[in-house]
Design a protein around this motif. Structure first.
Motif, PDB file in Angstrom:
ATOM      1  N   ARG A  30       6.999  10.785   4.258  1.00 31.29           N
ATOM      2  CA  ARG A  30       5.797  11.497   4.701  1.00 31.29           C
ATOM      3  C   ARG A  30       6.128  12.303   5.959  1.00 31.29           C
ATOM      4  N   MET A  32       5.116  12.039   8.832  1.00 34.37           N
ATOM      5  CA  MET A  32       4.994  11.344  10.121  1.00 34.37           C
ATOM      6  C   MET A  32       6.153  10.370  10.301  1.00 34.37           C
ATOM      7  N   GLN A  35       5.991   6.923   9.142  1.00 34.95           N
ATOM      8  CA  GLN A  35       5.980   6.657   7.702  1.00 34.95           C
ATOM      9  C   GLN A  35       7.273   7.147   7.076  1.00 34.95           C
ATOM     10  N   THR A 134      -5.820  -0.259   0.329  1.00 33.50           N
ATOM     11  CA  THR A 134      -6.309   0.953   0.981  1.00 33.50           C
ATOM     12  C   THR A 134      -6.125   2.106   0.008  1.00 33.50           C
ATOM     13  N   ARG A 158     -10.572  -2.029   1.051  1.00 30.19           N
ATOM     14  CA  ARG A 158     -10.689  -1.476   2.404  1.00 30.19           C
ATOM     15  C   ARG A 158     -11.224  -0.056   2.333  1.00 30.19           C
ATOM     16  N   ASP A 199     -11.853   0.332   8.321  1.00 30.22           N
ATOM     17  CA  ASP A 199     -10.980   0.900   9.344  1.00 30.22           C
ATOM     18  C   ASP A 199     -11.751   2.011  10.055  1.00 30.22           C
ATOM     19  N   HIS A 201     -10.512   3.767  12.199  1.00 32.54           N
ATOM     20  CA  HIS A 201      -9.442   4.791  12.228  1.00 32.54           C
ATOM     21  C   HIS A 201      -9.403   5.546  13.560  1.00 32.54           C
ATOM     22  N   GLU A 225     -11.175  -2.431  11.874  1.00 32.78           N
ATOM     23  CA  GLU A 225      -9.872  -2.043  12.427  1.00 32.78           C
ATOM     24  C   GLU A 225      -9.972  -0.810  13.316  1.00 32.78           C
ATOM     25  N   GLU A 251      -1.549  -1.038  13.993  1.00 34.89           N
ATOM     26  CA  GLU A 251      -0.661  -0.219  13.148  1.00 34.89           C
ATOM     27  C   GLU A 251       0.031   0.874  13.962  1.00 34.89           C
ATOM     28  N   ARG A 272      -1.965  -5.809  13.250  1.00 36.51           N
ATOM     29  CA  ARG A 272      -1.649  -4.846  12.195  1.00 36.51           C
ATOM     30  C   ARG A 272      -0.226  -4.281  12.350  1.00 36.51           C
ATOM     31  N   HIS A 301       0.430  -3.279   8.355  1.00 33.76           N
ATOM     32  CA  HIS A 301       0.087  -1.992   7.745  1.00 33.76           C
ATOM     33  C   HIS A 301       1.050  -1.712   6.575  1.00 33.76           C
ATOM     34  N   PHE A 302       0.572  -0.979   5.581  1.00 33.97           N
ATOM     35  CA  PHE A 302       1.497  -0.680   4.460  1.00 33.97           C
ATOM     36  C   PHE A 302       2.674   0.137   4.983  1.00 33.97           C
ATOM     37  N   GLU A 325      -1.605  -5.320   3.710  1.00 35.65           N
ATOM     38  CA  GLU A 325      -2.175  -4.060   3.220  1.00 35.65           C
ATOM     39  C   GLU A 325      -1.227  -3.419   2.224  1.00 35.65           C
TER      40      GLU A 325
HETATM   41  C1  CS2 Z   1      -4.724   3.724   7.863  1.00 33.53           C
HETATM   42  C2  CS2 Z   1      -3.477   4.470   7.465  1.00 33.53           C
HETATM   43  O1  CS2 Z   1      -4.243   2.120   6.188  1.00 33.53           O
HETATM   44  C3  CS2 Z   1      -4.655   2.281   7.345  1.00 33.53           C
HETATM   45  O2  CS2 Z   1      -4.972   1.356   8.112  1.00 33.53           O
HETATM   46  O3  CS2 Z   1      -4.922   3.719   9.255  1.00 33.53           O
HETATM   47  O4  CS2 Z   1      -3.496   4.731   6.099  1.00 33.53           O
HETATM   48  C4  CS2 Z   1      -3.271   5.786   8.196  1.00 33.53           C
HETATM   49  O5  CS2 Z   1      -4.296   6.686   7.815  1.00 33.53           O
HETATM   50  C5  CS2 Z   1      -1.927   6.370   7.779  1.00 33.53           C
HETATM   51  O6  CS2 Z   1      -0.933   5.402   8.021  1.00 33.53           O
HETATM   52  C6  CS2 Z   1      -1.593   7.602   8.621  1.00 33.53           C
HETATM   53  O7  CS2 Z   1      -0.277   7.951   8.331  1.00 33.53           O
END
Ligand code: CS2
Ligand code: MG
Length: 391
Positions: A30, A32, A35, A134, A158, A199, A201, A225, A251, A272, A301-302, A325
């Motif tokens: 991805r 980022m 990720q 998610t 979620r 979340d 977010h 979250e 996360e 997370r 977090h995934f 997740e």
């Molecule tokens: C979100 C993430 O799953 C979650 O908790 O915060 O999917 C987040 O949007 C992504 O990791 C951003 O790259």
């Protein structure tokens, strides 16, 4: 393998000198850094190769140079070298690269002993890993999608604070009202056998986060979250007084020093943090110990498929609450990873394959870095007993 035989094998393990690190570009990367699904391999002179995942080519080079020539068995000592060997403690992006290499080192050691990695982490405290989804794939309405998620075996569905309409401004007052309506539908859909989580977010300011949390109390989410932005962690001292929902944070964090106050002051209920983001298995297990001390659950977090396999080994051994997740329906066909994690019916399962249990077909991906020369650009100071101390 009986414990006695295991210990004898561990003692008989030869030095596993690291001779080469390679990095391969994952097509599922991805944009980022947090990720990155790039694959790293760490090769030893005994012919055992470990696999990890994460980082960027420049930051992998920076960390790999520090461990070329070192003994792969010494996972914590090498973590210290990668984290402190450049004097300033590693930041989040550097931690991602360290985490990728750390996972590979653990994979090497467990492969050398021919045991599943969780055997090195204390064995199994549980038989499977509960998961939540998610972005579970849409199955008609929101209610039908949430219900389908529970029917697929996930423990929870979620959702997040609602999005504004396309092209609309983010009007927090209206968004809070829209979110409550959506959560009422989700709660109805998942009951009585399933759960749901939300979340925020980091989208809301304090007052809106508190107000939304109060409105959601009757709907009993497993957790809420990232209630507000993550930079000011001390802010959770006030939030914790005002919010009566279980709180999940982490996360966006790296190592234990980003999380410890939130855990030690019991300001959160779920961690997370994830792999490789926190710095790999070595660091994740230290965060597990911190969280176990304060009865905080682990809800990582995934992440990428190799790192998810690493998380399964860590979470199998964690004695506290766990809720992992997964993205979407959790299933993943990864051409360059014929075997990775074992996911069925909404749960992650252990396997008895040696090491991480991940197989890698490097012919399916492009190599983007290779490191064979070691270098320690700064002095490395060691105490009388040989342990590393800062320069
Ligand atoms: C979100 C993430 O799953 C979650 O908790 O915060 O999917 C987040 O949007 C992504 O990791 C951003 O790259
Ligand atoms: Mg999140």
């Amino acid at each position: 393998m009986r414990r006695r035989d295991f210990l004898l094998a561990l003692l008989a393990l030869p030095k596993l000198r690291i001779r080469r690190v390679r990095m391969y570009a994952s097509p599922i990367t991805r944009p980022m850094i947090n990720q990155s699904f790039h694959v790293v391999t760490v090769e030893t002179d005994e012919g055992i190769t470990g696999i990890g995942e994460g980082g960027s080519p420049d930051l992998i080079r920076l960390a790999a140079r520090l461990i070329i020539g070192e003994d792969a068995r010494q996972t914590d000592a090498l973590w210290q070298l990668m984290y402190r060997g450049l004097f300033y403690p590693a930041g989040r992006e550097q931690l991602h690269a360290i985490g990728a290499l750390d996972v590979a080192l653990w994979d090497i050691k467990a492969k050398a002993l021919n045991v599943p990695l969780y055997e090195l982490l204390g064995g199994k405290s549980r038989e499977w890993i509960e998961c939540y989804s998610t972005a579970f794939p849409r199955k008609g309405s929101l209610k039908e999608t949430a219900r389908a998620c529970i029917e697929a075996g996930f423990r929870a569905y979620r959702t997040s604070v609602a999005d504004p309409g396309r092209g609309e401004a983010f009007d927090a007052r209206a968004i809070v009202r829209k979110t409550v309506e959506q959560c009422r539908e989700i709660r109805e859909a998942v009951a009585p056998d399933g759960e749901w989580a939300i979340d925020y977010h980091t989208r809301l300011d304090y007052a809106d986060a508190v107000r939304l949390s109060a409105l959601l109390e009757p709907l009993e989410p497993v957790f809420a979250e990232d209630l507000v932005r993550s930079e000011n962690k001390a802010f959770y001292r006030q939030l914790r007084q005002a919010v009566r929902l279980p709180i999940a944070v982490g996360e966006q964090f790296g190592d234990r020093w980003e999380l410890n106050e939130l855990v030690e002051q019991r300001l959160i209920d779920w961690s997370r943090v994830s792999i490789p983001n926190c710095g790999g298995i070595t660091e994740f297990m230290k965060i597990c110990a911190l969280c176990e001390t304060h009865y905080v659950g682990m809800a990582p977090h995934f992440t990428g498929p190799v790192s998810e396999a690493a998380l399964v080994h860590c979470l199998l051994s964690y004695s506290g609450s766990v809720l992992m997740e997964m993205l979407g329906d959790g299933r993943r066909e990864v051409p360059y990873l014929p075997r990775h994690y074992d996911f069925r019916n909404g749960r992650m399962w252990p396997n008895d394959r040696p090491g991480l249990g991940v197989t890698f077909d490097s012919s399916r991906v492009k190599m983007i870095a290779e490191i064979t020369e070691g270098e320690k650009p700064l002095p490395v100071f060691r105490r009388r007993d040989g342990s590393l101390t800062n320069w």
